[in-house]
Design a protein around this motif. Sequence first.
Motif, mmCIF file in Angstrom:
data_model
loop_
_atom_site.group_PDB
_atom_site.id
_atom_site.type_symbol
_atom_site.label_atom_id
_atom_site.label_comp_id
_atom_site.label_asym_id
_atom_site.label_seq_id
_atom_site.Cartn_x
_atom_site.Cartn_y
_atom_site.Cartn_z
ATOM 1 N N ALA A 1 0.830 -1.200 0.000
ATOM 2 C CA ALA A 1 0.000 0.000 0.000
ATOM 3 C C ALA A 1 0.868 1.255 0.000
ATOM 4 C CB ALA A 1 -0.930 -0.010 1.205
ATOM 5 N N ALA A 2 1.942 1.231 0.787
ATOM 6 C CA ALA A 2 2.773 2.424 0.924
ATOM 7 C C ALA A 2 3.670 2.639 -0.294
ATOM 8 C CB ALA A 2 3.620 2.314 2.187
ATOM 9 N N LEU A 3 4.220 1.538 -0.840
ATOM 10 C CA LEU A 3 5.189 1.663 -1.934
ATOM 11 C C LEU A 3 4.537 1.618 -3.310
ATOM 12 C CD1 LEU A 3 7.890 -0.792 -0.518
ATOM 13 C CD2 LEU A 3 7.936 1.702 -0.420
ATOM 14 N N GLY A 4 3.294 1.059 -3.349
ATOM 15 C CA GLY A 4 2.669 0.820 -4.651
ATOM 16 C C GLY A 4 3.032 -0.566 -5.129
ATOM 17 N N ALA A 5 2.166 -1.221 -5.899
ATOM 18 C CA ALA A 5 2.445 -2.587 -6.346
ATOM 19 C C ALA A 5 1.495 -2.994 -7.462
ATOM 20 C CB ALA A 5 2.285 -3.556 -5.171
ATOM 21 N N GLN A 6 1.886 -4.048 -8.168
ATOM 22 C CA GLN A 6 0.993 -4.719 -9.116
ATOM 23 C C GLN A 6 0.495 -5.961 -8.395
ATOM 24 O OE1 GLN A 6 0.238 -4.344 -12.423
ATOM 25 N NE2 GLN A 6 1.747 -2.921 -13.284
ATOM 26 N N ILE A 7 -0.813 -6.123 -8.233
ATOM 27 C CA ILE A 7 -1.267 -7.331 -7.540
ATOM 28 C C ILE A 7 -2.217 -8.131 -8.437
ATOM 29 C CG2 ILE A 7 -0.972 -6.382 -5.202
ATOM 30 C CD1 ILE A 7 -4.044 -5.963 -5.171
ATOM 31 N N GLU A 8 -2.267 -9.447 -8.178
ATOM 32 C CA GLU A 8 -3.184 -10.339 -8.895
ATOM 33 C C GLU A 8 -4.456 -10.479 -8.063
ATOM 34 O OE1 GLU A 8 -2.652 -12.703 -11.590
ATOM 35 O OE2 GLU A 8 -0.762 -11.743 -12.188
ATOM 36 N N LYS B 1 -3.202 -2.321 -10.473
ATOM 37 C CA LYS B 1 -2.030 -1.525 -10.108
ATOM 38 C C LYS B 1 -2.387 -0.623 -8.932
ATOM 39 C CE LYS B 1 1.354 1.619 -12.139
ATOM 40 N NZ LYS B 1 1.255 2.660 -11.102
ATOM 41 N N LEU B 2 -1.700 -0.842 -7.806
ATOM 42 C CA LEU B 2 -1.909 0.032 -6.650
ATOM 43 C C LEU B 2 -0.890 1.160 -6.736
ATOM 44 C CD1 LEU B 2 -2.050 -2.498 -3.642
ATOM 45 C CD2 LEU B 2 -3.933 -1.747 -5.103
ATOM 46 N N PRO B 3 -1.326 2.405 -6.696
ATOM 47 C CA PRO B 3 -0.344 3.482 -6.658
ATOM 48 C C PRO B 3 0.300 3.571 -5.272
ATOM 49 C CG PRO B 3 -2.576 4.368 -6.613
ATOM 50 C CD PRO B 3 -2.708 2.885 -6.721
ATOM 51 N N ALA B 4 1.473 4.176 -5.190
ATOM 52 C CA ALA B 4 2.105 4.385 -3.881
ATOM 53 C C ALA B 4 1.165 5.228 -3.018
ATOM 54 C CB ALA B 4 3.447 5.093 -4.066
ATOM 55 N N GLY B 5 1.086 4.878 -1.755
ATOM 56 C CA GLY B 5 0.239 5.651 -0.839
ATOM 57 C C GLY B 5 -1.236 5.274 -0.904
ATOM 58 N N THR B 6 -1.533 4.038 -1.327
ATOM 59 C CA THR B 6 -2.925 3.581 -1.369
ATOM 60 C C THR B 6 -3.476 3.447 0.060
ATOM 61 O OG1 THR B 6 -2.689 2.424 -3.464
ATOM 62 C CG2 THR B 6 -4.416 1.636 -1.987
ATOM 63 N N GLN B 7 -4.632 4.011 0.282
ATOM 64 C CA GLN B 7 -5.216 3.993 1.618
ATOM 65 C C GLN B 7 -6.078 2.750 1.829
ATOM 66 O OE1 GLN B 7 -4.592 6.701 3.975
ATOM 67 N NE2 GLN B 7 -3.003 6.831 2.403
#
Length: 366
Positions: A275-282, A294-300
């Motif tokens: 959530a904090a760094l951002g990630a690609q998740i399945e 795609k989660l952007p960095a800083g996802t709440q």
Amino acid sequence: MDLYKALGVSKDASQEEIRRSYRRLARKYHPDANPGDKKAEDRFKEIQHAYEVLSNPEKRREYDEGPRTFFGTQGAGQPGGAGFEDISDLLGGFGNLGDIFGRATNTTQRTQTKGENLTVNVRLSFNDALNGVTTRIGVPVEEACGECRGTGAAPGTAPRTCPECGGRGMQSRDQGFFALSTPCLRCGGEGRIIEKPCKVCGGNGRVRRSRQVKVRIPAGARDGMKVRIPGRGGAGRRGGPAGDLYVVTRVEEHPVFRRRGDDFVVEVPVSFAEAALGAQIEVPRPGGGTVRVKLPAGTQDGKQFKVRGAGAPKAKKNSGEKGDLIVRVGVVVPKKLKRREREILEALAEARDEDVREDLFKKVGS
Ligand SMILES: [Zn+2]
Ligand SMILES: [Zn+2]
């Protein structure tokens, strides 16, 4: 008042039993047979009313399903509590009897009647509802008796016109200052007499059985959706059209996907680092497979992402369009920390010189 009790029949009595019981009781309590007897007269009205409702399949079903809605809230005929006095109120007075029965008889017994509409539930797995399925369901129906072709008369015989009323089904009696019109006692308002009843249906002309009906459930069917199949309900009477069949879909709940309109909602856990760094998740997809989000960095925590077209087919439109998959992320806080993790987090806390409750206290005011 219990209408079945009033006629002295059980709740699952056939139309024939109801008619027979009515004829017997109506003869016994008829005002002609009991001149000046108010109790007999009241009882007679009660019998008439019970027969009017129970001899009509549509009204009988309404009565069975919910007497309160049937009588309305204003009505005097609250089930159970009403006595004889209330009956005449309900019928609008003795003078209107003929009117009431005349109308009921003309519209529901003497003419062609559409068969009853039936409602049947069909249980579907999550995937069958999503992809659509053709299935067979058992529908309990009253159908025209095959033995007598629905006439109610034993094969080789035929019903004959009632000699008492000439087939009208009604009789008029001069009661002094008004004429009383009642269903014919000889034929029970049917206008015809069956001398040798069919053995299969007991003279009713109809038999109950379970009929297999093939139903196509469209892809994307929702729980509680009603599919109408015209002409597959109960058989019509006297050559009337068959009623309709309503199939109500009952879709099993999925442990992960929740339906919202044509969309599906899925709760997806993400780590604090993701959530904090951002990630690609399945993320799992309804019906199988996965989609990438795609989660952007800083996802709440609680943030929702929309994956277009990964929802349910829009069953109503049948256009090939699909709803969306709503991905709702939940940030997972580790329950236990290894020593190195603890050290890193402590270092993070120190590096991040921030008061996360500053805003909260500002809003409260000093
Ligand atoms: Zn008759
Ligand atoms: Zn029959």
